[in-house]
Design an enzyme around this catalytic site. Sequence first.
Site, PDB file in Angstrom:
ATOM      1  N   ASP A  93       0.874  -1.296   0.036  1.00  0.00           N
ATOM      2  CA  ASP A  93       0.058  -0.056   0.147  1.00  0.00           C
ATOM      3  C   ASP A  93       0.845   1.027   0.056  1.00  0.00           C
ATOM      4  OD1 ASP A  93       1.080   0.045   2.415  1.00  0.00           O
ATOM      5  OD2 ASP A  93      -0.986  -0.294   3.451  1.00  0.00           O
ATOM      6  N   SER A  94       0.455   2.473  -0.066  1.00  0.00           N
ATOM      7  CA  SER A  94       1.071   3.533  -0.294  1.00  0.00           C
ATOM      8  C   SER A  94       1.533   4.157   0.973  1.00  0.00           C
ATOM      9  CB  SER A  94       0.184   4.702  -1.024  1.00  0.00           C
ATOM     10  OG  SER A  94      -0.797   5.185  -0.048  1.00  0.00           O
ATOM     11  N   GLY A  95       1.156   3.907   2.097  1.00  0.00           N
ATOM     12  CA  GLY A  95       1.392   4.503   3.163  1.00  0.00           C
ATOM     13  C   GLY A  95       0.300   5.578   3.560  1.00  0.00           C
ATOM     14  N   GLY A  96      -0.658   5.923   2.877  1.00  0.00           N
ATOM     15  CA  GLY A  96      -1.386   6.940   3.007  1.00  0.00           C
ATOM     16  C   GLY A  96      -2.522   6.586   4.270  1.00  0.00           C
ATOM     17  N   PHE A  97      -3.056   5.312   4.225  1.00  0.00           N
ATOM     18  CA  PHE A  97      -3.793   4.937   5.481  1.00  0.00           C
ATOM     19  C   PHE A  97      -3.257   5.211   6.533  1.00  0.00           C
ATOM     20  CE2 PHE A  97      -5.839   2.211   8.266  1.00  0.00           C
ATOM     21  CZ  PHE A  97      -7.308   2.428   8.157  1.00  0.00           C
ATOM     22  N   ASP A 147      -2.768   8.471  -1.731  1.00  0.00           N
ATOM     23  CA  ASP A 147      -3.937   9.197  -1.603  1.00  0.00           C
ATOM     24  C   ASP A 147      -4.202   9.632  -0.266  1.00  0.00           C
ATOM     25  OD1 ASP A 147      -4.451   6.788  -0.580  1.00  0.00           O
ATOM     26  OD2 ASP A 147      -6.421   6.488  -0.895  1.00  0.00           O
ATOM     27  N   GLN A 190     -11.656   7.162  -4.570  1.00  0.00           N
ATOM     28  CA  GLN A 190     -12.070   7.702  -3.420  1.00  0.00           C
ATOM     29  C   GLN A 190     -13.499   8.269  -3.486  1.00  0.00           C
ATOM     30  OE1 GLN A 190     -11.216   7.181  -0.551  1.00  0.00           O
ATOM     31  NE2 GLN A 190      -8.981   6.589  -0.418  1.00  0.00           N
ATOM     32  N   GLY A 217     -11.329   4.119   0.907  1.00  0.00           N
ATOM     33  CA  GLY A 217     -12.269   4.831   1.831  1.00  0.00           C
ATOM     34  C   GLY A 217     -13.493   4.194   2.305  1.00  0.00           C
ATOM     35  N   ASP A 267      -7.890  -7.415   1.049  1.00  0.00           N
ATOM     36  CA  ASP A 267      -6.939  -7.571   2.013  1.00  0.00           C
ATOM     37  C   ASP A 267      -7.696  -7.081   3.162  1.00  0.00           C
ATOM     38  OD1 ASP A 267      -5.329  -5.074   3.292  1.00  0.00           O
ATOM     39  OD2 ASP A 267      -6.456  -4.368   1.507  1.00  0.00           O
ATOM     40  N   CYS A 305     -13.333 -28.187   8.792  1.00  0.00           N
ATOM     41  CA  CYS A 305     -12.241 -27.541   8.478  1.00  0.00           C
ATOM     42  C   CYS A 305     -10.977 -28.592   8.383  1.00  0.00           C
ATOM     43  CB  CYS A 305     -11.901 -26.495   9.191  1.00  0.00           C
ATOM     44  SG  CYS A 305     -10.467 -25.588   8.622  1.00  0.00           S
ATOM     45  N   CYS A 307      -7.713 -27.594   7.957  1.00  0.00           N
ATOM     46  CA  CYS A 307      -6.538 -26.971   8.052  1.00  0.00           C
ATOM     47  C   CYS A 307      -5.689 -27.884   9.110  1.00  0.00           C
ATOM     48  CB  CYS A 307      -6.632 -25.700   8.357  1.00  0.00           C
ATOM     49  SG  CYS A 307      -6.820 -25.343  10.255  1.00  0.00           S
ATOM     50  N   CYS A 310      -6.896 -27.558  12.748  1.00  0.00           N
ATOM     51  CA  CYS A 310      -7.954 -28.423  12.983  1.00  0.00           C
ATOM     52  C   CYS A 310      -7.693 -30.020  12.760  1.00  0.00           C
ATOM     53  CB  CYS A 310      -9.120 -27.958  12.141  1.00  0.00           C
ATOM     54  SG  CYS A 310      -9.827 -26.513  12.467  1.00  0.00           S
ATOM     55  N   HIS A 336      -5.213 -21.049  11.306  1.00  0.00           N
ATOM     56  CA  HIS A 336      -6.857 -21.386  10.893  1.00  0.00           C
ATOM     57  C   HIS A 336      -7.467 -20.191  10.254  1.00  0.00           C
ATOM     58  CE1 HIS A 336     -10.810 -23.008  11.238  1.00  0.00           C
ATOM     59  NE2 HIS A 336     -11.214 -21.688  11.976  1.00  0.00           N
TER      60      HIS A 336
END
Length: 378
Positions: A93-97, A147, A190, A217, A267, A305, A307, A310, A336
């Site tokens: 990601d850009s780091g903006g968040f 952004d 956005q 956003g 994500d 499950c 996995c 489990c 899990h």
Amino acid sequence: MAITYELIKTCKQTGARLGKVHTPHGSFETPMFMPVGTLATVKTMSPEELERMGAQIILSNTYHLWLRPGEDIIEEAGGLHKFMNWNGSILTDSGGFQVFSLSDLRKIEEEGVHFRNHISGEKLFLSPEKAMHIQNSLGPDIMMAFDECPPYPAEHKYMKDSVERTSRWAERCLEAHQRPHDQGLFGIIQGGEYEDLRRQSARDLTSLDFPGYAIGGLSVGEPKDVMNRVLEFTTPLMPDQKPRYLMGVGSPDSLIDGSIRGIDMFDCVLPTRIARNGTLMTSEGRLVVRNAKYARDFRPIDENCDCHTCRNYSRAYIRHLVKANETFGFRLTTYHNLYFLLNLMRQVREAIREDRLGDFREEFFEMYGFNKPNAKNF
């Protein structure tokens, strides 16, 4: 072009897309959930475990890696893939968040954002050009444009100014991007809950011809029906022949609903974060393994499950580890939860292939309890 999208099939029942995104480090199937490896690691998981559970792409964080260990060290190591020994695709990601969510003291200017390091308190400055330089040095397959991430709710006037600034910053990101031949740069649409601003943002960004587009956003505190409504009028504005990424979304119901509305990539830190609190996603809903009723429960976390967790460990044992703050307990719960979401996306892709994603949604929501008035959602 570094990043290309291949549309394989559209679900006749819902319109959801089955596809593949091709990157310099291999291809991944969509719709796909991307585990979050903020500091070049998905917390408690090894790259080998992620590969075994079916993760084909992971996300790392520009802001945090810039602060430590520094993009120069990662570049010297040969880039993120070599630094963390991950052979699959990586998105940063850009780091903006993080700039907007972690720093109380910040000043937004046309040039960029002045803020304070959330660890040391020192003054920092991040601009579109700086965000591109850091990501070029980190070397992911997919980079995100810098952004502004406005809060929810926001006034229309504020959001309009923000959208226009984000569009100008997107142009500067494209100009500053030094490695378009082996790193794809995605633009971020956005506009909050406002349809006219989403249209304006989509129009601005698609005119710049990015190889992929994200919707930003959302999942910032708005009700889920608002998020779904925004997706319904935003995804049709995005190019059919390029990947569509919904940022920060990872609850099971939203992954299904987002896929139905044409999203390809997701994500979220949700599965790993709640795992460290002893909260697990199961086919019957949320399970908090810390609860006393599991002290003598020798069944697996989820009997449906298969996995590693489990197949080998009981609720009672995992509860003991989590209550004792043993790292192995957090590894088992994290494994899990990630497996659960990656397997859910496999099921979503299969349902699209068989033109039955609408039916799958109804069955899953009924089994998971999302249709119940007092459902324990995430």
